[in-house]
Design a protein around this motif. Structure first.
Motif, PDB file in Angstrom:
ATOM      1  N   VAL A  98      -7.237  -4.496  -3.124  1.00  8.58           N
ATOM      2  CA  VAL A  98      -7.683  -5.579  -2.248  1.00  8.58           C
ATOM      3  C   VAL A  98      -8.320  -5.033  -0.970  1.00  8.58           C
ATOM      4  N   ALA A 160     -10.614 -10.442  -5.070  1.00  8.23           N
ATOM      5  CA  ALA A 160      -9.307 -10.670  -5.685  1.00  8.23           C
ATOM      6  C   ALA A 160      -9.382 -10.622  -7.205  1.00  8.23           C
ATOM      7  N   LEU A 164      -6.778  -8.644  -9.523  1.00  6.64           N
ATOM      8  CA  LEU A 164      -6.034  -9.371 -10.546  1.00  6.64           C
ATOM      9  C   LEU A 164      -6.342  -8.843 -11.941  1.00  6.64           C
ATOM     10  N   TYR A 210     -14.947  -5.417   2.116  1.00  5.66           N
ATOM     11  CA  TYR A 210     -13.490  -5.355   2.008  1.00  5.66           C
ATOM     12  C   TYR A 210     -12.918  -5.398   3.426  1.00  5.66           C
TER      13      TYR A 210
END
Length: 220
Positions: A98, A160, A164, A210
């Motif tokens: 992340v 994300a 994930l 980011y």
């Protein structure tokens, strides 16, 4: 969520099926069917009422146990057992992915899978990370305005997805409820530092804004 008005359209005999042992209806639907039948004048004996409540309670317990089992699949099972294998935790992989892009997260998961001899999944992880990194850049640069400082950050949603994706590969490839010792944070830290250096010296847009890249941008 059960819509009671929908159940009211059913006949009494159809609602009776909700009260039979072994049916596949959720506990809320069973409770609603029971109440509707009572509204229609159906008289239940105390024994029948007890049986219905036991059926509802059993369904709730089964549902709760199933949900708990699913949670167990997704969580880390870190142990202090010195004989357990050392792996990088899913939380470590998620945080790296992340904040520092899928690159360090992908490498850490790849090493985990190699250690577990899940070679196909390891190759799939590298392929996913590499493809996602370039596809993500294209999507973010093509469809989002980085000059828009809205409180809602759609680019974070794209970021994300990568994290994930790695989590899903980990859950599917790693043996269920595998107890393991958390590997040292030295390598994750080194990978994150290297990635941060790349964010500083190269075009920030490669890293799709980011959180760390945003912070670096403030000091450039």
């Amino acid at each position: 969520m059960v819509n009671k008005n929908v159940l009211r359209k059913l006949s009494d005999s159809e609602l009776e099926n909700y009260l039979k042992e072994g049916n596949r209806f959720v506990p809320e639907a069973v409770q609603a069917a029971f109440e509707i039948l009572e509204e229609r004048g159906r008289v239940f004996t105390e024994q029948e009422k007890t049986a219905v409540q036991q059926l509802i309670q059993h369904k709730k317990e089964t549902e709760e146990a199933k949900n708990q089992e699913e949670v167990e699949y997704w969580k880390d099972h870190i142990t202090e057992d010195p004989t357990a294998i050392r792996l990088y935790s899913r939380m470590t992989i998620l945080v790296c992915s992340v904040f520092f892009s899928v690159i360090p997260g992908c490498i850490l998961l790849f090493l985990n899978l190699i250690k577990l001899k899940k070679y196909f999944a390891a190759i799939l992880t590298l392929a996913f990370g590499s493809i996602f990194f370039f596809v993500q850049r294209y999507v973010l640069l093509s469809y989002f305005d980085f000059n828009n400082h809205s409180r809602y950050s759609p680019e974070m949603g794209v970021i994300a997805v990568g994290a994930l994706g790695l989590l899903v590969i980990s859950v599917l490839a790693v043996p269920k409820k595998l107890p393991y010792r958390a590997a040292p944070y030295i390598l994750p830290a080194i990978l994150c530092i290297i990635t941060a250096a790349m964010m500083y010296f190269y075009d920030l847009k490669w890293f799709s804004y980011y959180p760390i890249a945003r912070a670096i941008h403030l000091f450039r």
